[in-house]
Design a protein around this motif. Structure first.
Motif, PDB file in Angstrom:
ATOM      1  N   ASN A  90       0.866  -1.184   0.000  1.00 52.69           N
ATOM      2  CA  ASN A  90       0.000   0.000   0.000  1.00 52.69           C
ATOM      3  C   ASN A  90       0.902   1.233   0.000  1.00 52.69           C
ATOM      4  OD1 ASN A  90      -1.927   1.963   0.312  1.00 52.69           O
ATOM      5  ND2 ASN A  90      -2.466   1.418   2.399  1.00 52.69           N
ATOM      6  N   TRP A  98      -8.265  -4.030   1.131  1.00 52.20           N
ATOM      7  CA  TRP A  98      -7.528  -4.911   0.237  1.00 52.20           C
ATOM      8  C   TRP A  98      -8.176  -4.872  -1.145  1.00 52.20           C
ATOM      9  CZ3 TRP A  98      -3.195  -7.931   0.762  1.00 52.20           C
ATOM     10  CH2 TRP A  98      -2.625  -7.976   2.035  1.00 52.20           C
ATOM     11  N   PRO A 120     -10.812 -10.190  -1.722  1.00 48.74           N
ATOM     12  CA  PRO A 120      -9.948 -10.276  -0.547  1.00 48.74           C
ATOM     13  C   PRO A 120     -10.272 -11.450   0.379  1.00 48.74           C
ATOM     14  CG  PRO A 120     -10.544  -8.006  -0.929  1.00 48.74           C
ATOM     15  CD  PRO A 120     -11.341  -8.830  -1.896  1.00 48.74           C
ATOM     16  N   LEU A 137      -5.400  -2.646   4.460  1.00 53.73           N
ATOM     17  CA  LEU A 137      -3.974  -2.681   4.191  1.00 53.73           C
ATOM     18  C   LEU A 137      -3.437  -1.350   4.713  1.00 53.73           C
ATOM     19  CD1 LEU A 137      -1.908  -4.508   2.770  1.00 53.73           C
ATOM     20  CD2 LEU A 137      -2.454  -3.336   0.652  1.00 53.73           C
TER      21      LEU A 137
END
Length: 164
Positions: A90, A98, A120, A137
């Motif tokens: 990220n 995600w 995800p 994330l």
């Protein structure tokens, strides 16, 4: 109509209360109506900044272009499957959900042999997550993912991964 000199503290308090109410309403709009701000990037940036400090609930906004996929490794196994490993990063300065992963496997001529799409919950191995649970994330986080794929017909020579 003349006012008494003792009225100004009351008027100032009313004025400040009105400003606080307006600021609260604008803040609520920026936090809770984030989808409506997509056409206004400057307001969306303010909203993201507020949500970073307030820990807003909800899924947040996914920015696929800020997610990097690298260190791709393809390992063939005789049992008829492939193992694909990759690093997902990220690059955004705030948490984000995600991504949806899309992968295309191709032969040496660039012909598509297989394509897949993973949500995800599928690639994180979450069998029965709560519907309100959104896995984030974190900023700068790098995670290693491993996907196991059935071998398609033909010899796999290329791999492409997209995040959505």
């Amino acid at each position: 109509m003349p006012t008494e000199s003792g009225d100004w503290p009351l008027r100032l308090a009313g004025f400040l209360a009105g400003l606080a109410l307006i600021a609260t309403l604008v803040g609520q709009f920026l936090v809770h109506e984030r989808a409506a701000l997509a056409a206004h990037p400057e307001l969306l940036a303010i909203s993201d900044s507020l949500c970073l400090h307030l820990r807003c609930s909800g899924p947040g906004r996914r920015v696929p272009s800020a997610i990097g996929v690298d260190a791709l490794q393809l390992e063939r196994h005789a049992q008829g499957w492939l193992r694909v490993e990759m690093h997902v990063t990220n690059h955004l300065q705030r948490p984000q959900p995600w991504p949806l992963l899309e992968m295309v496997l191709s032969d040496r001529f660039g012909q598509t042999l297989s394509l897949g799409r993973w949500h995800p919950n599928e690639y994180l191995g979450l069998s029965n997550p709560a519907p309100e649970a959104i896995h984030m994330l974190e900023p700068g986080e790098v995670r290693r993912l491993r996907l196991v794929i059935d071998t398609p017909e033909g010899e796999v020579e290329g791999i492409a991964v997209w995040v959505r």
